[in-house]
Design an enzyme around this catalytic site. Structure first.
Site, short mmCIF file in Angstrom:
data_model
loop_
_atom_site.label_atom_id
_atom_site.label_comp_id
_atom_site.label_asym_id
_atom_site.label_seq_id
_atom_site.Cartn_x
_atom_site.Cartn_y
_atom_site.Cartn_z
N LEU A 233 -26.84 -18.32 -12.45
CA LEU A 233 -26.12 -17.39 -13.32
C LEU A 233 -26.93 -16.17 -13.72
CD1 LEU A 233 -23.61 -16.71 -15.01
CD2 LEU A 233 -24.56 -18.11 -16.84
N ASP A 234 -28.18 -16.37 -14.17
CA ASP A 234 -29.00 -15.26 -14.65
C ASP A 234 -29.94 -14.71 -13.59
OD1 ASP A 234 -27.95 -15.07 -17.21
OD2 ASP A 234 -29.24 -16.65 -18.00
N GLU A 235 -29.69 -15.03 -12.34
CA GLU A 235 -30.57 -14.57 -11.27
C GLU A 235 -29.81 -13.90 -10.14
OE1 GLU A 235 -33.25 -17.66 -10.02
OE2 GLU A 235 -33.55 -18.39 -12.06
#
EC number: 3.5.1.10
Length: 289
Positions: A233-235
């Site tokens: 998600l955050d990458e």
């Protein structure tokens, strides 16, 4: 940077080959199209070519004939292209939790015409921001999440979210400080057309109160990152980033305030790039023209 209201947008990418720029620009010239903006990039590492052109159509313009001719011209280069007409506004769903700064900023920029999009729904796991959506005459869907499972467990809640996205025919999903980790399945469904924003203190200061953690370490920079979501998600592929210098005189509340401002600006910039078709996915990276 901003799109003129009377221009078409042509984007294309293909393997790197001699004559790719000429294939596009010469075709536009032959069709009597006036180019107002042109950017291209050849990635020597991935071996792919990317091009974005804005142009004004001639008085006599047949879109279907134009598309057919461009497809024939580009076939020799294995070129994949997209053509966006003037005044086109994509439909957008915004997902939020309790923080209102990014949602408020996006809706304001839509209202004044800075972001040429139509927000067709706001989805949240909390009821707090419904008055803000209602003031803008936008449907608000509250789908709560319960830790104990049942009717409000994550799979059931995400099915409701997907149904809103499908029924609204949204072409872009914006996670405007939606403080829930999406399931791998939902990330896969939204891969490449959902934009997330988070503070750039990640991954250095994870968990609760990251700005307080940063203050305790004497951080000298605060910032934000806007990116497409994927299974990590955050990458996901980064679209835009913002940063500002801070020093010892900035207390945690000052860092939080600066972070909010940078998040708003960075997210709006990324959304603008996306809806103006300036972003190309290039493996795990982006090309922004």
């Amino acid at each position: 940077m901003g799109r003129a209201p009377d221009t078409w947008i042509l984007t294309a990418d293909c393997p790197s080959r001699l004559g790719t720029v000429d294939a596009v620009t010469r075709y536009l010239y032959e069709q009597g199209c006036y180019v107002t903006e042109h950017h291209s990039f050849d990635d020597r590492l991935s071996g792919r070519f990317f091009i974005r052109v804005e142009f004004r159509q001639p008085d006599a313009f047949d879109e279907q004939q134009f598309r057919a001719g461009l497809a024939a011209r580009g076939s020799a280069f294995e070129m994949v292209f997209e053509l966006v007409p003037p005044q086109y506004r994509p439909k957008v769903v915004i997902m939020v939790s309790k923080a209102d700064h990014c949602l408020n900023d996006l809706l304001y920029r839509q209202r004044i015409g800075q972001l040429a999009m139509d927000v067709v729904a706001v989805v949240s796991n909390h009821p707090d921001l419904e008055p803000l959506a209602r003031w803008h005459a936008i449907p608000y869907y509250h789908f709560p999440l319960a830790a104990g499972g049942g009717a409000h467990d994550k799979p059931a809640q995400e099915r409701q979210v997907l149904e809103v996205i499908k029924q609204s025919q949204a072409e872009l999903v914006i996670l405007a400080r939606y403080m829930q980790v999406l399931s791998p399945e939902l990330c896969r469904r939204l891969d490449g057309w959902a934009i997330n924003i988070h503070h750039s203190l990640l991954p250095g200061f994870k968990g609760a109160k990251p700005y307080h953690q940063a203050y305790n370490k004497g951080v000298k920079l605060v910032g934000a990152t806007a990116h497409y979501i994927n299974n990590d998600l955050d990458e996901g592929p980064i679209i835009a980033q913002g940063v500002e210098v801070v020093d010892h005189s900035h207390y945690p509340e000052d860092l939080i305030a600066k972070g909010r401002d940078i998040e708003c600006l960075t997210l709006a910039r990324a959304v603008g790039y996306h809806i103006e078709r300036r972003v190309f996915l290039n493996a795990n990276r982006t090309v922004v023209l």
